[in-house]
Design a protein around this motif. Structure first.
Motif, PDB file in Angstrom:
ATOM      1  N   LEU A 239       5.655   3.653   2.199  1.00  0.00           N
ATOM      2  CA  LEU A 239       4.815   2.462   2.073  1.00  0.00           C
ATOM      3  C   LEU A 239       5.356   1.282   2.864  1.00  0.00           C
ATOM      4  CD1 LEU A 239       3.928   2.487  -1.724  1.00  0.00           C
ATOM      5  CD2 LEU A 239       2.483   3.133   0.180  1.00  0.00           C
TER       6      LEU A 239
ATOM      7  N   LYS B  85       1.392  12.622   5.066  1.00  0.00           N
ATOM      8  CA  LYS B  85       1.669  12.317   3.667  1.00  0.00           C
ATOM      9  C   LYS B  85       2.236  10.908   3.537  1.00  0.00           C
ATOM     10  CE  LYS B  85       4.007  14.355  -0.300  1.00  0.00           C
ATOM     11  NZ  LYS B  85       4.766  15.541  -0.742  1.00  0.00           N
ATOM     12  N   VAL B  86       1.772  10.174   2.513  1.00  0.00           N
ATOM     13  CA  VAL B  86       2.271   8.833   2.224  1.00  0.00           C
ATOM     14  C   VAL B  86       3.164   8.922   0.998  1.00  0.00           C
ATOM     15  CG1 VAL B  86       1.639   6.467   1.663  1.00  0.00           C
ATOM     16  CG2 VAL B  86       0.207   7.786   3.206  1.00  0.00           C
TER      17      VAL B  86
ATOM     18  N   VAL C 236      -5.926   3.081   2.387  1.00  0.00           N
ATOM     19  CA  VAL C 236      -5.038   3.981   3.126  1.00  0.00           C
ATOM     20  C   VAL C 236      -5.678   5.357   3.171  1.00  0.00           C
ATOM     21  CG1 VAL C 236      -2.721   4.946   3.261  1.00  0.00           C
ATOM     22  CG2 VAL C 236      -3.057   2.666   2.303  1.00  0.00           C
ATOM     23  N   LYS C 237      -5.816   5.906   4.385  1.00  0.00           N
ATOM     24  CA  LYS C 237      -6.384   7.247   4.562  1.00  0.00           C
ATOM     25  C   LYS C 237      -5.264   8.203   4.954  1.00  0.00           C
ATOM     26  CE  LYS C 237     -10.963   5.806   6.122  1.00  0.00           C
ATOM     27  NZ  LYS C 237     -11.959   5.968   7.190  1.00  0.00           N
TER      28      LYS C 237
ATOM     29  N   PHE D 207      -0.922  12.116  -0.885  1.00  0.00           N
ATOM     30  CA  PHE D 207      -0.261  10.933  -1.440  1.00  0.00           C
ATOM     31  C   PHE D 207       0.652  11.383  -2.573  1.00  0.00           C
ATOM     32  CE2 PHE D 207      -4.193   9.199   0.250  1.00  0.00           C
ATOM     33  CZ  PHE D 207      -3.788   8.021   0.850  1.00  0.00           C
TER      34      PHE D 207
ATOM     35  N   ALA E  87       3.247   6.490  -4.626  1.00  0.00           N
ATOM     36  CA  ALA E  87       2.570   5.770  -3.548  1.00  0.00           C
ATOM     37  C   ALA E  87       1.168   5.360  -3.988  1.00  0.00           C
ATOM     38  CB  ALA E  87       2.506   6.631  -2.301  1.00  0.00           C
ATOM     39  N   GLU E  88       0.474   6.283  -4.638  1.00  0.00           N
ATOM     40  CA  GLU E  88      -0.890   5.991  -5.098  1.00  0.00           C
ATOM     41  C   GLU E  88      -0.883   4.846  -6.107  1.00  0.00           C
ATOM     42  OE1 GLU E  88      -4.807   8.582  -6.456  1.00  0.00           O
ATOM     43  OE2 GLU E  88      -2.870   9.565  -6.202  1.00  0.00           O
TER      44      GLU E  88
ATOM     45  N   ILE F 286      -0.206   1.480  -4.272  1.00  0.00           N
ATOM     46  CA  ILE F 286      -1.347   1.030  -3.466  1.00  0.00           C
ATOM     47  C   ILE F 286      -2.427   0.450  -4.372  1.00  0.00           C
ATOM     48  CG2 ILE F 286      -3.233   1.815  -1.972  1.00  0.00           C
ATOM     49  CD1 ILE F 286      -1.205   3.862  -0.798  1.00  0.00           C
ATOM     50  N   LYS F 287      -2.712   1.135  -5.491  1.00  0.00           N
ATOM     51  CA  LYS F 287      -3.728   0.641  -6.424  1.00  0.00           C
ATOM     52  C   LYS F 287      -3.282  -0.632  -7.114  1.00  0.00           C
ATOM     53  CE  LYS F 287      -6.048   5.001  -7.081  1.00  0.00           C
ATOM     54  NZ  LYS F 287      -6.279   6.173  -7.921  1.00  0.00           N
TER      55      LYS F 287
ATOM     56  N   CYS G 178      -6.806   4.712  -2.192  1.00  0.00           N
ATOM     57  CA  CYS G 178      -6.317   5.879  -1.454  1.00  0.00           C
ATOM     58  C   CYS G 178      -7.498   6.784  -1.137  1.00  0.00           C
ATOM     59  CB  CYS G 178      -5.288   6.641  -2.278  1.00  0.00           C
ATOM     60  SG  CYS G 178      -3.867   5.654  -2.741  1.00  0.00           S
TER      61      CYS G 178
ATOM     62  N   LEU H 130      -8.545  10.412   0.570  1.00  0.00           N
ATOM     63  CA  LEU H 130      -8.069  11.710   1.080  1.00  0.00           C
ATOM     64  C   LEU H 130      -8.890  12.116   2.288  1.00  0.00           C
ATOM     65  CD1 LEU H 130      -7.515  13.621  -2.263  1.00  0.00           C
ATOM     66  CD2 LEU H 130      -5.765  12.743  -0.744  1.00  0.00           C
TER      67      LEU H 130
END
Length: 129
Positions: free
Chosen positions: A55, A91-92, A105-106, A110, A114-115, A118-119, A125, A127
Motif C-alpha cells: 500500500l 497482488k496488493v 484500486v484495481k 488483495f 490491504a482491503e 483501503i476501505k 477494491c 477485482l
C-alpha cells in the motif's frame, strides 16, 4: 627434486567423490551427492507468477502531482483510480499507510489487511481478471 609428475593419479576433476576421495567430499562438501524434494513434471511457472505491491507504494507509482489533484477534489465525491495491473503487479499487500483519500484500486488479488486499509481510507477494491 623428488618424484615425478605422473599425469592424473587421483583421476581427473571430481573423480572418486564417492570412492577414494570420500573423506574430502564429506568433510568439505556435505550434501553434494543425493536428491532432495519432489520433482515437478512439466512445471508451468506462469501459474505461480504473482508480483506484489504494498500500500505504501500505490501513490508513488502514479504520475507526479496526482496526490495533490486527489486532495483538491476530495470533497466532490471523486476518487482516484489506481490500476496496479497496468504497472505489472497482480497482488496488493497491506504494508504501510494510505493517506485519508478515497481511492479505487484495481488488482487481481488483495490481502485482507490491504482491503481493510483501503476501505478504511474511504476507497474500494475492484477485482480484475
Amino acid at each position: 627434486r623428488i618424484g615425478k609428475h605422473r599425469k592424473h593419479p587421483g583421476g581427473r576433476g571430481n573423480a572418486g567423490g564417492q570412492h577414494h576421495h570420500r573423506i574430502l567430499m564429506d568433510k568439505y562438501h556435505p550434501g553434494y551427492f543425493g536428491k532432495v524434494g519432489m520433482r515437478t513434471y512439466h512445471k508451468l511457472k506462469n501459474r505461480q507468477f504473482c508480483p506484489i505491491v504494498n500500500l505504501d507504494m500505490l501513490w508513488p507509482m502514479l504520475p507526479e502531482g496526482s496526490l495533490e489533484k486527489a486532495e483538491a477534489v476530495k470533497d466532490e465525491n471523486k476518487a482516484a483510480v489506481i490500476d496496479v495491473t497496468k504497472q505489472g503487479f497482480f497482488k496488493v499487500c497491506g504494508r504501510g499507510k494510505l493517506p485519508e483519500l478515497p481511492v479505487v484500486v484495481k488488482a487481481k488479488l488483495f490481502t485482507k489487511k490491504a482491503e481493510a486499509k483501503i476501505k478504511e481510507a474511504g476507497g474500494a477494491c475492484v477485482l480484475v481478471a
